[in-house]
Write a protein that holds these residues in place. Structure first.
Motif, mmCIF file in Angstrom:
data_model
loop_
_atom_site.group_PDB
_atom_site.id
_atom_site.type_symbol
_atom_site.label_atom_id
_atom_site.label_comp_id
_atom_site.label_asym_id
_atom_site.label_seq_id
_atom_site.Cartn_x
_atom_site.Cartn_y
_atom_site.Cartn_z
ATOM 1 N N VAL A 153 36.508 34.272 41.314
ATOM 2 C CA VAL A 153 37.157 34.666 40.288
ATOM 3 C C VAL A 153 36.862 36.265 40.387
ATOM 4 O O VAL A 153 36.193 36.710 40.915
ATOM 5 C CB VAL A 153 36.588 34.102 38.684
ATOM 6 C CG1 VAL A 153 36.946 32.599 38.826
ATOM 7 C CG2 VAL A 153 35.031 34.029 38.772
ATOM 8 N N ASN A 154 37.658 36.976 38.947
ATOM 9 C CA ASN A 154 37.308 38.427 38.960
ATOM 10 C C ASN A 154 37.329 38.641 37.534
ATOM 11 O O ASN A 154 37.555 38.075 36.534
ATOM 12 C CB ASN A 154 38.619 39.039 39.250
ATOM 13 C CG ASN A 154 39.239 38.776 40.832
ATOM 14 O OD1 ASN A 154 40.205 38.494 41.109
ATOM 15 N ND2 ASN A 154 38.201 39.117 41.825
ATOM 16 N N GLN A 155 36.682 39.960 37.402
ATOM 17 C CA GLN A 155 36.492 40.385 35.705
ATOM 18 C C GLN A 155 35.750 39.643 35.184
ATOM 19 O O GLN A 155 36.006 39.333 33.888
ATOM 20 C CB GLN A 155 37.754 40.867 35.289
ATOM 21 C CG GLN A 155 37.847 42.151 34.517
ATOM 22 C CD GLN A 155 38.882 42.778 34.202
ATOM 23 O OE1 GLN A 155 39.672 42.968 35.083
ATOM 24 N NE2 GLN A 155 39.026 43.657 33.143
ATOM 25 N N THR A 156 34.927 38.767 35.596
ATOM 26 C CA THR A 156 34.093 37.893 34.942
ATOM 27 C C THR A 156 32.670 38.249 35.135
ATOM 28 O O THR A 156 31.941 38.970 35.996
ATOM 29 C CB THR A 156 34.273 36.610 35.663
ATOM 30 O OG1 THR A 156 35.472 36.381 35.634
ATOM 31 C CG2 THR A 156 33.493 35.418 35.191
ATOM 32 N N LEU A 157 31.772 37.564 34.386
ATOM 33 C CA LEU A 157 30.173 37.667 34.425
ATOM 34 C C LEU A 157 29.817 36.024 34.744
ATOM 35 O O LEU A 157 29.957 35.386 33.994
ATOM 36 C CB LEU A 157 29.506 38.030 33.088
ATOM 37 C CG LEU A 157 27.971 38.038 33.162
ATOM 38 C CD1 LEU A 157 27.583 39.275 33.556
ATOM 39 C CD2 LEU A 157 27.753 38.294 31.447
#
Length: 381
Positions: free
Chosen positions: A366-370
């Protein structure tokens, strides 16, 4: 330099600007062990060959793994030009790890067998430790994270996985990982850990889908390139939909106007890395023709982070929160002047980690994720 030694997991950060010999400072502050494993997250300015040689010669740990970063998270919160290290003591952890090279031509069956062997080895070391998680470090410029994490998911079974893609600041030139002195690009490291500590693996983002739709009508999936959106050239059409001059497209714009793909009742960010000279859009994750994407609406990033961290601490305080945080989240925080507030939350909740080119959670890239793990003391402590 800052350090915390009273907790179960030893954590150290060394400032490259303040310390003449950061590798020596790191080793002395972390201690020689014995550790089940050590994770080292390194600013791009560091000579990895020299650093890893020092770590191998002076730290007592069978598995010393690490990666180049797009920024670090230490006791100050968001930071740069640091080396961050985590030492997992043998008193509470057992570990097994392996580096997998040549991700562009994998032997998928062999990789599955190796991951199963890692799980068996970790369990055999300390059979009384009942809790298990897996951690993945992977070259963030390999463009193979999606396929690799899917490949190992069957072998991991019910074992929860989290991880991060290595970075290179905002240069996007070289993002190697390293294992026991070997520094490699186009490679991944799988670490399986058994423990008597409790833990929670998590994945969070602060987005909601909007009504602004994009249909991928042209793509080169193996290169993560989108050539057309809505039957128009990709970059100008994306700019039109988000209301931006195409000449102003930048990582800051991509961070503020992410796009997501919905799967059932969940969504996953498909973050844009950059605009190519020919107007194609290069993504951080897999993308294919026919995908229907939407522009996401963002909640306040600091408020959301506070909720996530408070939830992880609701029942009891974690010994450590180890986080893989997308570089685009940091860029968004910078653009919206939220860095100080974000860093205050990270510091308050003892979050350690790094800024990534992508994140992994169970069978997904995934992206732009914590993503990350909260580790708690054993129940009897």
């Amino acid at each position: 330099m800052s350090e915390e030694r009273e907790r179960i997991v030893a954590t150290v950060s060394v400032d490259l600007l303040d310390d003449a010999d950061p590798a020596d400072k790191l080793v002395k502050a972390l201690g020689i062990g014995p550790f089940a494993c050590v994770i080292v997250l390194v600013s791009p300015e560091v000579d990895l060959d020299a650093l890893t040689a020092k770590l191998q010669s002076e730290i007592d740990a069978p598995h010393i793994i690490g990666a180049r970063t797009a920024g670090e998270i230490c006791s100050e919160g968001y930071s740069e030009r640091k080396i961050v290290a985590l030492g997992f003591p043998q008193s509470h952890f057992a570990a097994s790890a392996r580096m997998f090279e040549a991700l562009d031509s994998p032997d998928e069956v062999a990789i599955g067998r190796e991951v199963l062997a890692l799980r068996h080895d970790a369990q055999a070391q300390r059979q009384e430790f009942k809790n298990e998680f897996a951690f993945l470090l992977v070259d963030g410029l390999s463009r193979r994270e999606d396929a690799f994490v899917l490949n190992i998911s069957t072998a991991l079974g019910s074992t929860q996985l989290f991880g991060g893609s290595s970075g290179d600041g905002l240069r996007f030139e070289s993002a190697p990982v390293f294992y026991n002195g070997q520094v490699r690009s186009n490679a991944a490291i799988v670490l399986v850990v058994r423990s008597n500590c409790q833990f929670k693996v998590f994945r969070e983002d602060h987005f909601e889908s909007s009504e602004k739709r994009l249909v991928v009508t042209g793509a080169i999936p193996e290169k993560r390139l989108v050539t057309e959106i809505n039957a128009e050239p990709a970059a100008p059409e994306y700019a039109r939909i988000v209301g931006i001059d195409p000449n102003q497209l930048s990582p800051f714009i991509f961070a503020s106007h992410p796009i997501v793909v919905s799967v059932g009742d969940q969504h996953h960010v498909r973050a844009i890395q950059r605009v190519e000279d020919n107007g194609h859009l290069r993504f951080f994750a897999s993308i294919d023709e026919g995908m229907v994407l939407t522009v996401a609406k963002a909640r306040n990033i600091t408020d959301h982070l506070q909720e996530v961290l408070e939830d992880l601490s609701a029942d009891r305080e974690p010994d450590l929160i180890f986080a893989c945080d997308c570089i685009l989240r940091r860029l968004e925080a910078e653009q919206k002047q939220e860095v100080i507030n974000m860093s205050a939350q990270l510091k308050k909740h003892r979050v350690i980690g790094f800024s990534t080119y992508g994140e992994q959670h169970n069978m997904l890239h995934v992206n732009q994720t914590l993503t990350g793990i909260a580790i708690y003391p054993p129940d009897h402590e």
